[in-house]
Design a protein around this motif. Structure first.
Motif, mmCIF file in Angstrom:
data_model
loop_
_atom_site.group_PDB
_atom_site.id
_atom_site.type_symbol
_atom_site.label_atom_id
_atom_site.label_comp_id
_atom_site.label_asym_id
_atom_site.label_seq_id
_atom_site.Cartn_x
_atom_site.Cartn_y
_atom_site.Cartn_z
ATOM 1 N N MET A 85 0.819 -1.202 0.000
ATOM 2 C CA MET A 85 0.000 0.000 0.000
ATOM 3 C C MET A 85 0.862 1.265 0.000
ATOM 4 O O MET A 85 0.553 2.237 -0.696
ATOM 5 C CB MET A 85 -0.928 -0.005 1.209
ATOM 6 N N MET A 86 1.956 1.251 0.744
ATOM 7 C CA MET A 86 2.815 2.434 0.793
ATOM 8 C C MET A 86 3.581 2.649 -0.505
ATOM 9 O O MET A 86 4.049 3.757 -0.779
ATOM 10 C CB MET A 86 3.798 2.319 1.957
ATOM 11 N N SER A 87 3.715 1.604 -1.316
ATOM 12 C CA SER A 87 4.423 1.763 -2.589
ATOM 13 C C SER A 87 3.601 2.528 -3.614
ATOM 14 O O SER A 87 4.100 2.802 -4.715
ATOM 15 C CB SER A 87 4.802 0.390 -3.159
ATOM 16 N N ALA A 88 2.353 2.882 -3.279
ATOM 17 C CA ALA A 88 1.551 3.709 -4.188
ATOM 18 C C ALA A 88 2.233 5.037 -4.465
ATOM 19 O O ALA A 88 2.078 5.611 -5.548
ATOM 20 C CB ALA A 88 0.159 3.936 -3.587
ATOM 21 N N ILE A 89 3.017 5.523 -3.508
ATOM 22 C CA ILE A 89 3.720 6.795 -3.692
ATOM 23 C C ILE A 89 4.784 6.664 -4.775
ATOM 24 O O ILE A 89 4.956 7.548 -5.622
ATOM 25 C CB ILE A 89 4.327 7.242 -2.352
ATOM 26 N N GLN A 90 5.512 5.549 -4.766
ATOM 27 C CA GLN A 90 6.519 5.321 -5.806
ATOM 28 C C GLN A 90 5.859 5.185 -7.180
ATOM 29 O O GLN A 90 6.383 5.699 -8.182
ATOM 30 C CB GLN A 90 7.313 4.053 -5.483
ATOM 31 N N ILE A 91 4.724 4.495 -7.247
ATOM 32 C CA ILE A 91 4.032 4.344 -8.531
ATOM 33 C C ILE A 91 3.546 5.692 -9.043
ATOM 34 O O ILE A 91 3.646 5.998 -10.245
ATOM 35 C CB ILE A 91 2.851 3.363 -8.378
ATOM 36 N N ALA A 92 3.016 6.521 -8.135
ATOM 37 C CA ALA A 92 2.583 7.859 -8.542
ATOM 38 C C ALA A 92 3.756 8.677 -9.078
ATOM 39 O O ALA A 92 3.622 9.388 -10.089
ATOM 40 C CB ALA A 92 1.930 8.575 -7.365
ATOM 41 N N GLY A 93 4.909 8.585 -8.425
ATOM 42 C CA GLY A 93 6.095 9.270 -8.922
ATOM 43 C C GLY A 93 6.529 8.766 -10.287
ATOM 44 O O GLY A 93 6.992 9.543 -11.128
ATOM 45 N N GLY A 94 6.363 7.473 -10.530
ATOM 46 C CA GLY A 94 6.684 6.926 -11.842
ATOM 47 C C GLY A 94 5.769 7.463 -12.929
ATOM 48 O O GLY A 94 6.222 7.769 -14.047
ATOM 49 N N PHE A 95 4.465 7.584 -12.615
ATOM 50 C CA PHE A 95 3.540 8.173 -13.583
ATOM 51 C C PHE A 95 3.939 9.618 -13.921
ATOM 52 O O PHE A 95 3.913 10.028 -15.082
ATOM 53 C CB PHE A 95 2.109 8.153 -13.022
ATOM 54 N N ILE A 96 4.289 10.384 -12.897
ATOM 55 C CA ILE A 96 4.658 11.787 -13.102
ATOM 56 C C ILE A 96 5.956 11.887 -13.906
ATOM 57 O O ILE A 96 6.076 12.700 -14.833
ATOM 58 C CB ILE A 96 4.791 12.501 -11.746
ATOM 59 N N ASP A 97 6.935 11.071 -13.558
ATOM 60 C CA ASP A 97 8.217 11.102 -14.273
ATOM 61 C C ASP A 97 8.056 10.772 -15.751
ATOM 62 O O ASP A 97 8.746 11.336 -16.613
ATOM 63 C CB ASP A 97 9.197 10.121 -13.625
ATOM 64 N N PHE A 98 7.173 9.829 -16.045
ATOM 65 C CA PHE A 98 6.979 9.430 -17.443
ATOM 66 C C PHE A 98 6.462 10.600 -18.268
ATOM 67 O O PHE A 98 6.879 10.792 -19.422
ATOM 68 C CB PHE A 98 6.008 8.254 -17.509
ATOM 69 N N ILE A 187 -1.053 16.358 -11.950
ATOM 70 C CA ILE A 187 0.138 16.688 -12.751
ATOM 71 C C ILE A 187 0.075 16.000 -14.112
ATOM 72 O O ILE A 187 0.353 16.628 -15.141
ATOM 73 C CB ILE A 187 1.406 16.281 -11.988
ATOM 74 N N VAL A 188 -0.324 14.737 -14.131
ATOM 75 C CA VAL A 188 -0.396 14.021 -15.407
ATOM 76 C C VAL A 188 -1.457 14.633 -16.311
ATOM 77 O O VAL A 188 -1.258 14.792 -17.528
ATOM 78 C CB VAL A 188 -0.682 12.523 -15.142
ATOM 79 N N GLY A 189 -2.608 15.018 -15.725
ATOM 80 C CA GLY A 189 -3.652 15.654 -16.533
ATOM 81 C C GLY A 189 -3.213 16.996 -17.090
ATOM 82 O O GLY A 189 -3.499 17.321 -18.253
ATOM 83 N N THR A 190 -2.521 17.784 -16.289
ATOM 84 C CA THR A 190 -2.018 19.073 -16.774
ATOM 85 C C THR A 190 -1.008 18.888 -17.893
ATOM 86 O O THR A 190 -1.034 19.611 -18.898
ATOM 87 C CB THR A 190 -1.387 19.855 -15.614
ATOM 88 N N LEU A 191 -0.117 17.918 -17.737
ATOM 89 C CA LEU A 191 0.884 17.675 -18.783
ATOM 90 C C LEU A 191 0.243 17.136 -20.057
ATOM 91 O O LEU A 191 0.760 17.367 -21.167
ATOM 92 C CB LEU A 191 1.937 16.694 -18.270
ATOM 93 N N PHE A 192 -0.864 16.437 -19.907
ATOM 94 C CA PHE A 192 -1.592 15.981 -21.106
ATOM 95 C C PHE A 192 -2.123 17.179 -21.889
ATOM 96 O O PHE A 192 -2.037 17.222 -23.124
ATOM 97 C CB PHE A 192 -2.725 15.051 -20.696
ATOM 98 N N LEU A 193 -2.666 18.178 -21.173
ATOM 99 C CA LEU A 193 -3.123 19.396 -21.842
ATOM 100 C C LEU A 193 -1.956 20.163 -22.457
ATOM 101 O O LEU A 193 -2.089 20.747 -23.547
ATOM 102 C CB LEU A 193 -3.875 20.280 -20.840
ATOM 103 N N VAL A 194 -0.804 20.159 -21.777
ATOM 104 C CA VAL A 194 0.382 20.809 -22.338
ATOM 105 C C VAL A 194 0.816 20.112 -23.615
ATOM 106 O O VAL A 194 1.210 20.768 -24.599
ATOM 107 C CB VAL A 194 1.516 20.829 -21.297
ATOM 108 N N ASP A 195 0.764 18.784 -23.630
ATOM 109 C CA ASP A 195 1.112 18.043 -24.848
ATOM 110 C C ASP A 195 0.181 18.407 -26.002
ATOM 111 O O ASP A 195 0.613 18.536 -27.160
ATOM 112 C CB ASP A 195 1.055 16.542 -24.573
ATOM 113 N N ILE A 196 -1.117 18.553 -25.698
ATOM 114 C CA ILE A 196 -2.064 18.937 -26.749
ATOM 115 C C ILE A 196 -1.725 20.330 -27.288
ATOM 116 O O ILE A 196 -1.726 20.571 -28.510
ATOM 117 C CB ILE A 196 -3.505 18.898 -26.202
#
Length: 258
Positions: A85-98, A187-196
């Motif tokens: 459960m605590m590794s959710a933070i690492q997964i979230a960071g991976g999504f943001i980094d990508f 952050i991922v949603g904002t970067l998606f709009l930036v990509d558009i």
């Protein structure tokens, strides 16, 4: 000391469960903590739990060795769920980094010795501070203490292979990814709009090298949004501690047959 000798097999079982839990538990399983400190803390915690738990006296026989294996598996399993459960933070960071373009710059996490995304490492350090601030490490140790209310020390058969146990672990895995997605969504949603927007600019102004301009823009926007939503991220991290405890309790209830 003479009264303690007949109860030593029971104390040893408690010690095995506690130390096995420390092998997987967040914070206490980190490599930067010396093994002697882990063993010493596990010994002292097992001694306190031994004096507080009304455990039966056991004899060393063939069944006792099976109980040792069972206690080790229970401790590892409960610690694994907490770490999952605590590794959710690492997964979230991976999504943001990508999305930021930092995925190619993974670093070595000194706590676990594994590769970790940059933002995942940053969020993990902050989450660790939040965990210590809300006394989450005390609550995790309370979890292993109250595990004896659900899984008695002399219970030999543990239904690890039952369908409801596997289903609970899969649901916990799903919940972990859902929490990670919720944490990274702003952050991922904002970067998606930036990509558009960058795609539109690339089509309307072909003379502009969008690959050179786009990466610094995405990094700058990411940090601005991260600063804006940092308070919400810390609130989610605080709720993640309570979610971890609830998941541990649910797993112990299923294993103990409650």
């Amino acid at each position: 000391m003479i009264d303690f000798i007949p109860s030593f097999p029971t104390f040893l079982l408690i010690f095995v469960r506690v130390t096995s839990f420390f092998l997987m538990m967040p914070l206490f399983s980190y490599r930067t903590i010396p093994a002697t400190h882990k063993i010493g803390l596990g010994f002292m915690l097992a001694l306190i739990m031994f004096s507080a738990i009304d455990a039966p006296e056991l004899k060393i026989d063939s069944v006792y060795f099976m109980l040792i294996i069972k206690e080790a598996m229970v401790g590892l399993f409960i610690g694994f769920i907490a770490a999952l459960m605590m590794s959710a933070i690492q997964i979230a960071g991976g999504f943001i980094d990508f999305q930021m373009g930092f995925a190619i710059a993974n670093v070595i996490d000194p706590q676990t010795g594994a590769q970790s995304p940059l933002m995942g490492q940053y969020l993990s350090i902050i989450a660790l501070l939040v965990l210590l601030t809300v006394n989450g490490h005390h609550l995790l140790m309370d979890g292993i203490f109250y595990s004896y209310n659900f899984i008695p020390i002399d219970q030999l058969m543990i239904p690890f292979g039952k369908e409801n146990v596997a289903e609970f672990v899969l649901l916990s895995f799903n919940k972990m990814f859902l929490i990670a997605f919720q944490m990274s969504l702003p952050i991922v949603g904002t970067l998606f709009l930036v990509d558009i927007a960058l795609g539109i600019v690339a089509r309307t102004v072909p003379q502009l090298n969008i690959f050179v301009v786009g990466l610094p823009i995405k990094i700058g926007v990411s940090f601005l949004v991260l600063i804006a939503v940092m308070g919400a991220l810390m609130a989610v991290t605080s709720d993640l501690v309570s979610t971890t405890l609830a998941t541990m309790r649910g797993l112990m209830e299923i294993i103990g047959g409650a």
